[in-house]
Design a protein around this motif. Structure first.
Motif, mmCIF file in Angstrom:
data_model
loop_
_atom_site.group_PDB
_atom_site.id
_atom_site.type_symbol
_atom_site.label_atom_id
_atom_site.label_comp_id
_atom_site.label_asym_id
_atom_site.label_seq_id
_atom_site.Cartn_x
_atom_site.Cartn_y
_atom_site.Cartn_z
ATOM 1 N N HIS A 35 -4.641 -28.530 34.690
ATOM 2 C CA HIS A 35 -4.834 -27.177 34.164
ATOM 3 C C HIS A 35 -6.271 -26.744 34.336
ATOM 4 C CE1 HIS A 35 -4.977 -23.658 31.709
ATOM 5 N NE2 HIS A 35 -5.825 -24.223 30.869
ATOM 6 N N GLN A 83 -1.370 -34.144 33.527
ATOM 7 C CA GLN A 83 -1.435 -32.697 33.345
ATOM 8 C C GLN A 83 -2.580 -32.128 34.172
ATOM 9 O OE1 GLN A 83 -0.065 -30.082 31.732
ATOM 10 N NE2 GLN A 83 -1.755 -28.679 32.120
ATOM 11 N N GLU A 130 -0.661 -28.548 25.773
ATOM 12 C CA GLU A 130 -1.368 -29.552 24.966
ATOM 13 C C GLU A 130 -0.417 -30.426 24.148
ATOM 14 O OE1 GLU A 130 -4.470 -29.892 25.564
ATOM 15 O OE2 GLU A 130 -4.806 -28.037 26.671
ATOM 16 N N ASP A 162 -4.797 -36.210 31.109
ATOM 17 C CA ASP A 162 -5.298 -35.109 31.940
ATOM 18 C C ASP A 162 -5.674 -35.663 33.310
ATOM 19 O OD1 ASP A 162 -5.185 -32.759 30.395
ATOM 20 O OD2 ASP A 162 -6.986 -33.317 29.283
#
Length: 406
Positions: A11, A9, A146, A242
């Protein structure tokens, strides 16, 4: 043959300027462009560019056997377009290999899915088209902000064109079952569920550089032995992390790059097959249906919504924001209003208001640009108050819903 689904991910939110009570009504510059540029360029140097290059080399050196998936939030894409366009070019190079799947999510990295189906649909659709426009790939796998998921999301997500959803494999949901199987959503059996193996994912993303951890220093050989110890008939190990962990939160000096290279190459040599979520769906049968009666996430010890809505400040800010939705949507074609609306929805703003203690509190404090959760709340509510005044003026819609804070 066992499969590994490796997902990252990306972000970054648009962080707010310090915004006082006395700025309300006279200052519509909410976002800290200097800080946002510095952070996105630093993370690009430390993580995005070097790890994209590493993964590209691994795809080529393994004869295109290495496969990986990413989701990029709309807010990180917007900042990369302005501050680090070379990162987007490096992602295009990865996608062009045919070994990368890009996932869908909410464009604002928001919590809209738990409060407004209309806004959720708008953001997911916008994000799908943005990914298609930039990378030529239409997402078919969905990853909510999330990893937030509950039964009621599956039919909506399926209606939006997705057939696979990523979620957290919490013990409360799984009970005696393993996350290392393919499941179907009980509320919409046409949707497949891929569940994060939390322990093995967090061994890398959170514990790799922790010298007090019993597994430190972690080697690729040791990590592969842990994968090998998983039950022989479990078909897939889902490693969700992440991306910023690699080179930003975990420094390069820790040896994380060498570890990832050795792990990926070693796994392929040992007979593991890397797959994307869509490839997993085509290869693996569904083990059983699975129900998520309450919302789960991948955040904090509780793996629920408490990271963002666990105290009164967070809940007040959250509901004050979404009370503005009807006004914004009625006149939100005005780009300045819609842009601010999107940016103010990022879950990070509520995350910074958390008052949790112990290790969860340490993580919240690490990511927060504020001196305290109360400072985060005051600053956000002052911005939201001014934004509500702007919306009211543009819509001639009566008094503001939001009260100011000193």
């Amino acid at each position: 043959m066992k499969h590994i689904c490796l997902y990252f991910q990306l972000h970054q939110p648009f962080r707010l300027r310090k915004y006082s009570f006395f700025s309300i009504g006279g200052d519509d510059l909410y976002f800290d462009d200097v800080q946002n540029r510095e952070i996105i360029q630093r993370v690009a140097r430390n993580c995005y560019l070097p790890f994209n290059q590493l993964l590209l080399q691994l795809i080529i050196s393994t004869g295109y056997q290495f496969r990986v998936s990413f989701s990029l939030s709309g807010t990180v894409i917007s900042q990369l377009q302005v501050y680090a366009p070379e990162v987007l070019a490096s992602f295009r190079a990865l996608v062009d290999t045919g070994c990368v799947e890009l996932l869908g999510e909410t464009s604002a990295h928001s919590l809209a899915g738990i409060i407004s189906e209309r806004e959720f649909r708008r953001q997911v659709t916008a994000h799908k088209h943005l990914v298609r426009q930039l990378f030529g790939q239409m997402p078919q796998t969905f990853r909510n902000t999330e990893l937030i998921y509950a039964d009621q999301l599956a039919p909506v997500v399926h209606d939006l064109g997705f057939d696979t959803i990523l979620a957290e494999g919490t013990s409360g949901i799984l009970e005696w079952r393993s996350p290392d199987y393919m499941y179907a959503a009980e509320s919409c059996p046409a949707v497949r569920l891929l569940l994060k193996n939390g322990r093995l994912s967090d061994d890398i993303a959170f514990r790799f550089s922790d010298s007090s951890w019993s597994g430190w220093p972690l080697t690729a050989a040791t990590y592969l032995s842990w994968l090998n110890a998983i039950s022989g008939d479990a078909p897939i190990i889902n490693l969700f992390m992440d991306y910023e962990s690699f080179g930003e939160h975990i420094p390069q000096s820790s040896g994380i790059s060498g570890f990832m290279e050795a792990f990926i190459s070693g796994a392929i040599s040992a007979g593991y097959t890397f797959v994307t979520p869509q490839e997993a769906g085509a290869l693996l049968p569904v083990s059983s249906t699975l129900s998520f009666p309450a919302y789960t996430s991948w955040a904090d010890t509780e793996k629920d919504l408490s990271a963002w809505l666990g105290n009164d400040m967070q809940r007040e800010a959250f509901h004050a924001l979404y009370q503005l939705e009807d006004q914004v949507m009625k006149y939100g074609h005005q780009q300045d209003i819609l842009t601010c609306w999107n940016r103010l929805q990022s879950s990070d703003h509520f995350y910074y208001m958390s008052t949790k203690g112990m290790s969860d509190g340490d993580v919240h404090n690490y990511f927060s640009p504020y001196a305290s959760p109360f400072n985060a709340f005051i600053n956000y509510m002052n911005v939201l108050t001014d934004f509500s005044i702007r919306v009211r003026k543009k819509t001639a819609a009566g008094p503001s819903y939001v009260r100011p804070y000193v």
